[in-house]
Design an enzyme around this catalytic site. Structure first.
Site, PDB file in Angstrom:
ATOM      1  N   TYR A   1       0.828  -1.196   0.000  1.00  0.00           N
ATOM      2  CA  TYR A   1       0.000   0.000   0.000  1.00  0.00           C
ATOM      3  C   TYR A   1       0.862   1.245   0.000  1.00  0.00           C
ATOM      4  O   TYR A   1       2.091   1.171   0.138  1.00  0.00           O
ATOM      5  CB  TYR A   1      -0.970  -0.001   1.185  1.00  0.00           C
ATOM      6  CG  TYR A   1      -0.353   0.325   2.526  1.00  0.00           C
ATOM      7  CD1 TYR A   1       0.502  -0.569   3.171  1.00  0.00           C
ATOM      8  CD2 TYR A   1      -0.628   1.539   3.154  1.00  0.00           C
ATOM      9  CE1 TYR A   1       1.052  -0.250   4.402  1.00  0.00           C
ATOM     10  CE2 TYR A   1      -0.076   1.855   4.392  1.00  0.00           C
ATOM     11  CZ  TYR A   1       0.758   0.959   5.006  1.00  0.00           C
ATOM     12  OH  TYR A   1       1.315   1.263   6.220  1.00  0.00           O
TER      13      TYR A   1
ATOM     14  N   ARG B   1       8.097   4.770  -4.597  1.00  0.00           N
ATOM     15  CA  ARG B   1       8.101   3.795  -3.489  1.00  0.00           C
ATOM     16  C   ARG B   1       7.069   2.704  -3.727  1.00  0.00           C
ATOM     17  O   ARG B   1       7.308   1.528  -3.409  1.00  0.00           O
ATOM     18  CB  ARG B   1       7.870   4.497  -2.154  1.00  0.00           C
ATOM     19  CG  ARG B   1       8.088   3.556  -0.978  1.00  0.00           C
ATOM     20  CD  ARG B   1       8.040   4.256   0.344  1.00  0.00           C
ATOM     21  NE  ARG B   1       6.746   4.823   0.626  1.00  0.00           N
ATOM     22  CZ  ARG B   1       6.471   5.596   1.665  1.00  0.00           C
ATOM     23  NH1 ARG B   1       7.424   5.899   2.524  1.00  0.00           N
ATOM     24  NH2 ARG B   1       5.272   6.079   1.869  1.00  0.00           N
TER      25      ARG B   1
ATOM     26  N   ARG C   1      -6.911 -21.830  -2.232  1.00  0.00           N
ATOM     27  CA  ARG C   1      -6.084 -21.215  -1.193  1.00  0.00           C
ATOM     28  C   ARG C   1      -4.715 -21.892  -1.131  1.00  0.00           C
ATOM     29  O   ARG C   1      -4.563 -22.962  -0.551  1.00  0.00           O
ATOM     30  CB  ARG C   1      -6.786 -21.364   0.165  1.00  0.00           C
ATOM     31  CG  ARG C   1      -6.118 -20.575   1.271  1.00  0.00           C
ATOM     32  CD  ARG C   1      -6.706 -20.959   2.607  1.00  0.00           C
ATOM     33  NE  ARG C   1      -6.435 -19.963   3.638  1.00  0.00           N
ATOM     34  CZ  ARG C   1      -5.268 -19.802   4.250  1.00  0.00           C
ATOM     35  NH1 ARG C   1      -4.242 -20.579   3.940  1.00  0.00           N
ATOM     36  NH2 ARG C   1      -5.118 -18.875   5.166  1.00  0.00           N
TER      37      ARG C   1
ATOM     38  N   LYS D   1       6.340  -1.658   1.729  1.00  0.00           N
ATOM     39  CA  LYS D   1       5.187  -1.137   2.456  1.00  0.00           C
ATOM     40  C   LYS D   1       4.059  -2.176   2.343  1.00  0.00           C
ATOM     41  O   LYS D   1       3.123  -2.039   1.541  1.00  0.00           O
ATOM     42  CB  LYS D   1       4.785   0.239   1.892  1.00  0.00           C
ATOM     43  CG  LYS D   1       4.039   1.076   2.903  1.00  0.00           C
ATOM     44  CD  LYS D   1       4.104   2.548   2.562  1.00  0.00           C
ATOM     45  CE  LYS D   1       3.156   3.380   3.389  1.00  0.00           C
ATOM     46  NZ  LYS D   1       3.282   3.254   4.828  1.00  0.00           N
TER      47      LYS D   1
ATOM     48  N   GLU E   1      12.816   2.129  13.567  1.00  0.00           N
ATOM     49  CA  GLU E   1      11.896   3.223  13.248  1.00  0.00           C
ATOM     50  C   GLU E   1      10.785   3.175  14.283  1.00  0.00           C
ATOM     51  O   GLU E   1      10.970   2.570  15.350  1.00  0.00           O
ATOM     52  CB  GLU E   1      11.368   3.077  11.813  1.00  0.00           C
ATOM     53  CG  GLU E   1      10.657   1.768  11.541  1.00  0.00           C
ATOM     54  CD  GLU E   1      10.132   1.629  10.114  1.00  0.00           C
ATOM     55  OE1 GLU E   1       9.997   2.620   9.392  1.00  0.00           O
ATOM     56  OE2 GLU E   1       9.824   0.474   9.733  1.00  0.00           O
TER      57      GLU E   1
HETATM   58  N1  PMP Z   1       7.654   3.893   8.864  1.00  0.00           N
HETATM   59  C1  PMP Z   1       6.478   3.258   8.888  1.00  0.00           C
HETATM   60  C2  PMP Z   1       6.430   1.875   9.478  1.00  0.00           C
HETATM   61  C3  PMP Z   1       5.303   3.854   8.388  1.00  0.00           C
HETATM   62  O1  PMP Z   1       4.129   3.206   8.403  1.00  0.00           O
HETATM   63  C4  PMP Z   1       5.393   5.183   7.876  1.00  0.00           C
HETATM   64  C5  PMP Z   1       4.137   5.875   7.363  1.00  0.00           C
HETATM   65  N2  PMP Z   1       3.891   5.584   6.040  1.00  0.00           N
HETATM   66  C6  PMP Z   1       6.639   5.816   7.881  1.00  0.00           C
HETATM   67  C7  PMP Z   1       7.757   5.157   8.378  1.00  0.00           C
HETATM   68  C8  PMP Z   1       6.801   7.231   7.343  1.00  0.00           C
HETATM   69  O2  PMP Z   1       6.734   7.216   5.935  1.00  0.00           O
HETATM   70  P1  PMP Z   1       6.261   8.511   5.120  1.00  0.00           P
HETATM   71  O3  PMP Z   1       7.074   9.642   5.586  1.00  0.00           O
HETATM   72  O4  PMP Z   1       6.517   8.137   3.717  1.00  0.00           O
HETATM   73  O5  PMP Z   1       4.802   8.695   5.416  1.00  0.00           O
END
Ligand code: PMP
Length: 277
Positions: free
Chosen positions: A32, A51, A98, A141, A173
């Protein structure tokens, strides 16, 4: 009325239906993207498109980004918001059988939503500090967000707004954002790796810091150093720069006040977003 776009068709959100055999539902087999539209323009659109392409390529999902973004434009027009939060979800699609392995013939499910969004400078927030329990490919993502969901819930249950994560002794993060710390006159953020999302806001903040002549480095941050820094802030497209003033465990960050470096970056970020394509 809330509008969405499902496989190219604009419709009221409550009318949208996907099969329970969709691999996004069964396996979290999808990716996503989330973007902010401010004053009628999607911010950093090309970075988000790049991305999304990286995420799609990383899971071997072939779909046309150009068509997806054309549908985003149609949806935004229909919904009529000037400021909006836009989600793009792409799964590998629905198969009658599945099986973990990819079906040979399947077309992706592409689901877009848009909701009203107010861009406001973030209030000071609290964060919990927890081990990073997620998988090791966080540069993708992925829609499989159970680790992030559990961590964010733990934060909310502790009356905090985010969970800052670490693997071995190093900060990765946060559950929905990237991490920066301020030490004296220097800003530090963990280097890009498989373990973190290459945040678009992170990228813009690094660019801004260079432009302002603020010293910024991508370097590992030991989790036990979080208690000794002068400031911590988190970044994301929907929340901008979010200052963290209290950690659990750890207590207050720095002297509990926002540093001048943070305020300079936040101001410049708001300004920069106005002209970022
Ligand atoms: N890390 C994670 C795990 C996230 O979900 C997000 C939000 N999308 C970010 C970092 C920050 O990414 P961005 O600045 O592209 O929104």
């Amino acid at each position: 009325m809330n509008w969405c776009c499902l496989n190219g068709e604009l419709m009221p959100l409550h009318k949208a239906r996907i099969s329970p055999m969709d691999r996004g539902f069964l396996f979290g087999d999808g990716v996503y993207e989330v973007m902010a539209q401010i004053d009628g323009r999607i911010r950093a659109k090309s970075l988000h498109a790049q991305r999304l392409q990286l995420s799609l390529d990383s899971i071997g999902l072939d779909t046309s980004i150009e068509h997806v973004f054309a549908d985003v434009d149609r949806l935004i027009k229909k919904a009529g918001f000037s400021n909006a939060k836009i989600y793009i979800q792409v799964t590998r699609g629905t198969s009658s059988v599945r099986n973990h392995s990819f079906p040979s013939i399947v077309s992706p499910t592409i689901f877009l939503t848009v909701s009203d969004f107010e861009a406001v400078s973030q209030m000071t927030s609290k964060a919990i500090v927890r081990p990073d329990i997620r998988w090791r490919k966080n540069y993708i993502k992925s829609t499989a967000l159970l680790g992030n969901v559990l961590l964010m819930q733990e934060a909310r249950d502790s009356d905090a707004q985010e969970a800052i994560l670490y693997r071995e002794e190093y900060v990765t993060e946060a559950s929905t954002s990237n991490v920066f710390v301020i030490r004296g006159q220097k800003v530090v953020t963990p280097p890009l790796s498989d373990l973190i999302l290459p945040g678009i806001t992170r990228h813009i903040v690094i660019e801004i810091a260079h432009n302002l002549g603020i010293s910024i480095v991508e370097d590992n941050i030991r989790v036990d150093c979080l208690q000794e820094v002068d400031g911590i802030f988190l970044t994301s497209s929907t929340r901008g720069l979010m200052p963290i003033v209290e950690l659990n465990p750890g207590g207050s960050v720095g002297n509990g006040k926002l540093t001048s470096i943070f305020l300079a970056l936040q101001d410049a970020y708001d300004e920069k977003l106005r002209c970022y394509d």
